[in-house]
Motif scaffolding. Structure first.
Motif, mmCIF file in Angstrom:
data_model
loop_
_atom_site.group_PDB
_atom_site.id
_atom_site.type_symbol
_atom_site.label_atom_id
_atom_site.label_comp_id
_atom_site.label_asym_id
_atom_site.label_seq_id
_atom_site.Cartn_x
_atom_site.Cartn_y
_atom_site.Cartn_z
ATOM 1 N N PRO A 166 2.507 14.395 7.782
ATOM 2 C CA PRO A 166 2.147 13.315 6.526
ATOM 3 C C PRO A 166 2.665 11.928 6.139
ATOM 4 C CG PRO A 166 2.285 15.682 6.060
ATOM 5 C CD PRO A 166 2.122 15.794 7.837
ATOM 6 N N ARG A 167 4.875 12.037 6.816
ATOM 7 C CA ARG A 167 4.929 10.945 7.181
ATOM 8 C C ARG A 167 4.763 10.148 7.947
ATOM 9 N NH1 ARG A 167 10.864 14.254 7.489
ATOM 10 N NH2 ARG A 167 9.175 15.905 8.522
ATOM 11 N N GLY A 168 3.949 10.481 9.289
ATOM 12 C CA GLY A 168 3.526 9.795 9.890
ATOM 13 C C GLY A 168 2.685 8.848 10.017
ATOM 14 N N ARG A 169 2.067 9.053 9.028
ATOM 15 C CA ARG A 169 0.245 8.703 8.369
ATOM 16 C C ARG A 169 0.747 7.290 7.174
ATOM 17 N NH1 ARG A 169 -4.028 11.793 7.096
ATOM 18 N NH2 ARG A 169 -4.897 10.108 6.541
ATOM 19 N N PRO A 170 0.750 5.836 8.106
ATOM 20 C CA PRO A 170 0.510 4.442 7.540
ATOM 21 C C PRO A 170 0.117 4.879 6.077
ATOM 22 C CG PRO A 170 -1.631 4.579 9.138
ATOM 23 C CD PRO A 170 -0.876 5.909 9.187
ATOM 24 N N GLU A 171 -0.548 5.483 5.357
ATOM 25 C CA GLU A 171 -0.692 5.128 3.738
ATOM 26 C C GLU A 171 0.673 6.170 3.310
ATOM 27 O OE1 GLU A 171 -3.279 8.322 5.490
ATOM 28 O OE2 GLU A 171 -2.038 6.332 6.381
ATOM 29 N N GLU A 179 12.545 -3.367 5.424
ATOM 30 C CA GLU A 179 11.893 -4.435 6.574
ATOM 31 C C GLU A 179 11.789 -3.069 7.311
ATOM 32 O OE1 GLU A 179 13.489 -6.743 10.227
ATOM 33 O OE2 GLU A 179 14.504 -7.638 8.186
ATOM 34 N N LYS A 180 12.209 -2.102 6.806
ATOM 35 C CA LYS A 180 12.805 -1.018 7.314
ATOM 36 C C LYS A 180 11.153 0.497 7.477
ATOM 37 C CE LYS A 180 14.929 3.780 7.502
ATOM 38 N NZ LYS A 180 15.435 4.879 6.926
ATOM 39 N N TYR A 181 10.772 -0.104 6.391
ATOM 40 C CA TYR A 181 9.245 0.911 6.430
ATOM 41 C C TYR A 181 8.285 -0.020 6.617
ATOM 42 C CZ TYR A 181 12.035 5.040 4.057
ATOM 43 O OH TYR A 181 12.736 5.723 4.266
ATOM 44 N N THR A 182 8.509 -0.977 6.356
ATOM 45 C CA THR A 182 7.002 -1.985 7.577
ATOM 46 C C THR A 182 6.957 -2.106 8.704
ATOM 47 O OG1 THR A 182 7.412 -3.222 4.947
ATOM 48 C CG2 THR A 182 6.506 -4.372 7.236
ATOM 49 N N GLU A 183 8.670 -1.555 9.601
ATOM 50 C CA GLU A 183 8.314 -1.796 10.856
ATOM 51 C C GLU A 183 7.548 -0.487 10.754
ATOM 52 O OE1 GLU A 183 8.491 -4.301 13.327
ATOM 53 O OE2 GLU A 183 9.838 -5.754 12.442
ATOM 54 N N VAL A 184 8.251 0.813 10.523
ATOM 55 C CA VAL A 184 7.542 1.773 10.686
ATOM 56 C C VAL A 184 6.347 2.321 9.753
ATOM 57 C CG1 VAL A 184 7.568 4.366 9.648
ATOM 58 C CG2 VAL A 184 10.240 3.020 10.394
ATOM 59 N N LEU A 218 4.096 -0.364 10.714
ATOM 60 C CA LEU A 218 3.340 -0.939 11.365
ATOM 61 C C LEU A 218 2.864 -0.068 12.546
ATOM 62 C CD1 LEU A 218 4.026 -4.554 10.915
ATOM 63 C CD2 LEU A 218 2.102 -3.326 9.833
ATOM 64 N N LYS A 219 4.276 0.922 13.268
ATOM 65 C CA LYS A 219 3.922 1.095 14.339
ATOM 66 C C LYS A 219 3.072 2.247 13.718
ATOM 67 C CE LYS A 219 9.118 -0.232 15.982
ATOM 68 N NZ LYS A 219 9.963 0.803 16.191
ATOM 69 N N LYS A 220 3.009 3.048 12.947
ATOM 70 C CA LYS A 220 2.218 4.020 12.630
ATOM 71 C C LYS A 220 0.806 3.463 12.460
ATOM 72 C CE LYS A 220 6.097 7.003 12.257
ATOM 73 N NZ LYS A 220 5.930 8.084 13.285
ATOM 74 N N SER A 261 -3.283 4.887 14.582
ATOM 75 C CA SER A 261 -4.156 5.591 13.387
ATOM 76 C C SER A 261 -5.749 5.092 13.369
ATOM 77 C CB SER A 261 -2.901 5.988 12.009
ATOM 78 O OG SER A 261 -1.922 6.279 11.885
ATOM 79 N N ARG A 262 -5.920 4.661 13.471
ATOM 80 C CA ARG A 262 -7.222 3.380 13.688
ATOM 81 C C ARG A 262 -8.592 4.512 12.687
ATOM 82 N NH1 ARG A 262 -5.945 -1.271 13.261
ATOM 83 N NH2 ARG A 262 -6.832 -2.808 15.026
#
Length: 136
Positions: free
Chosen positions: A3-8, A35-40, A42-44, A48-49
């Protein structure tokens, strides 16, 4: 998927840190957490399209998407203001908002308005409307 890997899920962290920066930090990301969590996030997001797809016949799915994604949308908009809309990260956020999240929210809103019963089942729509009102 973790779950921590999901962008939502990561998006909730963006929202929380953005609110903290605005309310307690005068709009500054002192510790760099927005900034840190925004970067994470966007990567996730790139991995997850499928979670951004919506069935136009399923108003309950559209309502759920509003409930999940409206707070993330708000957090992303706040994060963009904090990091600066003209910064590289701000530009990437703006692109994701325009290309992915805003169309999903608009489509979900239209589906719920067109197909959901009026009594008691429009929680996602209500949340989205409340966020819009609070952020104006």
């Amino acid at each position: 998927m973790n779950p921590r890997g999901r962008p939502e899920i990561v998006g909730v962290m963006v929202l929380m840190h953005a609110v903290k920066a605005v309310k307690l930090g005068g709009g500054k990301d002192e510790r760099g957490m927005v900034e840190k969590y925004t970067e994470v996030m966007l990567k996730k997001w790139e991995n997850s399209r499928g979670i951004m797809e919506i069935d136009v016949q399923d108003w309950s799915d559209a309502n759920y998407k509003l409930m999940v994604w409206a707070p993330i949308w708000h957090g992303m908009k706040m994060a963009r203001q904090i990091v600066g809309a003209g910064s590289p990260l701000g530009k990437r956020l703006g692109e994701k908002l325009r290309q992915d999240l805003e169309p999903l929210i608009q489509k979900s809103q239209a589906i719920v308005l067109a197909h959901a019963p009026e009594e008691g089942t429009r929680r996602g729509l209500k949340m989205y409307e409340d966020i819009l009102q609070a952020s104006s």
